[in-house]
Design a protein around this motif. Structure first.
Motif, mmCIF file in Angstrom:
data_model
loop_
_atom_site.group_PDB
_atom_site.id
_atom_site.type_symbol
_atom_site.label_atom_id
_atom_site.label_comp_id
_atom_site.label_asym_id
_atom_site.label_seq_id
_atom_site.Cartn_x
_atom_site.Cartn_y
_atom_site.Cartn_z
ATOM 1 N N GLN A 151 15.458 -4.942 6.995
ATOM 2 C CA GLN A 151 16.563 -5.596 7.680
ATOM 3 C C GLN A 151 16.205 -6.992 8.171
ATOM 4 N N LEU A 152 14.940 -7.192 8.492
ATOM 5 C CA LEU A 152 14.508 -8.497 8.999
ATOM 6 C C LEU A 152 12.998 -8.589 8.862
ATOM 7 N N GLY A 153 12.528 -9.503 8.033
ATOM 8 C CA GLY A 153 11.089 -9.594 7.869
ATOM 9 C C GLY A 153 10.676 -10.593 6.815
ATOM 10 N N LEU A 154 9.410 -10.474 6.395
ATOM 11 C CA LEU A 154 8.831 -11.382 5.416
ATOM 12 C C LEU A 154 8.327 -10.607 4.211
ATOM 13 N N LEU A 155 8.598 -11.145 3.040
ATOM 14 C CA LEU A 155 8.079 -10.616 1.786
ATOM 15 C C LEU A 155 7.060 -11.632 1.284
ATOM 16 N N ILE A 156 5.791 -11.241 1.255
ATOM 17 C CA ILE A 156 4.704 -12.157 0.921
ATOM 18 C C ILE A 156 4.263 -11.900 -0.516
ATOM 19 N N GLY A 157 4.494 -12.863 -1.387
ATOM 20 C CA GLY A 157 4.137 -12.720 -2.786
ATOM 21 C C GLY A 157 2.749 -13.257 -3.062
ATOM 22 N N CYS A 158 1.865 -12.392 -3.566
ATOM 23 C CA CYS A 158 0.479 -12.761 -3.848
ATOM 24 C C CYS A 158 0.145 -12.473 -5.301
ATOM 25 N N GLU A 159 -1.067 -12.856 -5.691
ATOM 26 C CA GLU A 159 -1.545 -12.540 -7.024
ATOM 27 C C GLU A 159 -1.616 -11.033 -7.184
ATOM 28 N N SER A 160 -1.385 -10.558 -8.410
ATOM 29 C CA SER A 160 -1.435 -9.123 -8.662
ATOM 30 C C SER A 160 -2.821 -8.582 -8.362
ATOM 31 N N GLY A 161 -2.898 -7.294 -8.070
ATOM 32 C CA GLY A 161 -4.160 -6.681 -7.660
ATOM 33 C C GLY A 161 -4.120 -6.352 -6.181
ATOM 34 N N VAL A 177 16.706 -10.932 5.293
ATOM 35 C CA VAL A 177 17.649 -10.461 6.307
ATOM 36 C C VAL A 177 18.635 -9.521 5.615
ATOM 37 N N GLU A 178 18.767 -8.324 6.142
ATOM 38 C CA GLU A 178 19.705 -7.341 5.596
ATOM 39 C C GLU A 178 19.498 -7.152 4.092
ATOM 40 N N GLU A 179 18.236 -6.953 3.711
ATOM 41 C CA GLU A 179 17.852 -6.718 2.311
ATOM 42 C C GLU A 179 18.240 -7.875 1.396
ATOM 43 N N THR A 180 18.317 -9.071 1.942
ATOM 44 C CA THR A 180 18.701 -10.256 1.180
ATOM 45 C C THR A 180 17.715 -11.381 1.463
ATOM 46 N N ILE A 181 17.199 -12.012 0.422
ATOM 47 C CA ILE A 181 16.347 -13.185 0.620
ATOM 48 C C ILE A 181 17.227 -14.365 1.008
ATOM 49 N N VAL A 182 16.973 -14.921 2.189
ATOM 50 C CA VAL A 182 17.764 -16.058 2.655
ATOM 51 C C VAL A 182 17.004 -17.375 2.559
#
Length: 205
Positions: A151-161, A177-182
């Motif tokens: 619902q509210l947070g950060l999605l941190i994209g890193c190298e695979s592994g 926010v609310e399952e949506t990248i803003v």
């Protein structure tokens, strides 16, 4: 404004002028009507980029978002890290130990800031850290599963592994926010946290 934001290279000064001119209308809609984030994205697309989140925050409170965030964070980092060490010694917070171990290998001010922020959801009793912070493979194109339930947070994209508890190679951090990248294309975890706070303030104040 919507037409300008559809351009590949929008005129940032023109967008800024429009955002200033529509500020009171926007605040009335967001605060008064409390629309879903999808509606705000559709209605005010110019708001959701790093430049305008910072500008909107300054328009609301006349304060620089990043600098005020860093000033407050730096005053709390030493105490937070001590709390994490105590919790890790108890054996109940293995995730905090992993974060602290990263500082043993690289104890810079930037890494200490990141450790303090990434450790908070782990430290707060009863809070599922995945509700706030998720680390994923930056090269996965379908993100719906990674965002599910967030619902509210950060999605941190890193190298695979297997990533470090404090990621070294951050390709992209997205504000969700609310399952949506803003907001995305953020290259620094600490900056991403400040922008998350900016989004919260702009959506609630």
């Amino acid at each position: 404004m919507e037409a300008e934001m559809r351009k590949k290279d929008p005129d940032h000064q023109f967008v800024e002028d429009l955002m200033v001119a529509t500020f009171s209308q926007r605040r009335k809609e967001i605060v008064g009507d409390q629309p879903l984030i999808a509606e705000v994205l559709s209605r005010w697309p110019a708001l959701f980029n790093e430049r305008q989140i910072k500008a909107e925050f300054k328009r609301i409170v006349n304060t620089d978002l990043l600098q005020s965030f860093l000033d407050g964070l730096d005053s709390l980092v030493p105490r937070l890290l001590e709390l994490y060490k105590s919790a890790a010694r108890s054996g109940k917070k293995q995730a905090l130990k992993c974060i602290l171990d990263c500082l043993v290998r690289d104890d810079t001010n930037e890494r200490r800031r990141a450790a303090a922020l990434l450790g908070l959801p782990q430290y707060i009793s009863g809070e599922d850290p995945a509700n706030v912070i998720r680390i994923c493979d930056a090269h996965v194109e379908i993100l719906e599963e990674d965002m599910k339930g967030m619902q509210l947070g950060l999605l941190i994209g890193c190298e695979s592994g297997e990533p470090d508890a404090i990621p070294r190679e951050v390709f992209d951090v997205a504000v969700v926010v609310e399952e949506t990248i803003v907001l995305h294309n953020i290259k620094d975890v600490v900056v991403a946290f400040s922008l998350l706070m900016g989004v919260i303030y702009c959506m609630k104040s």
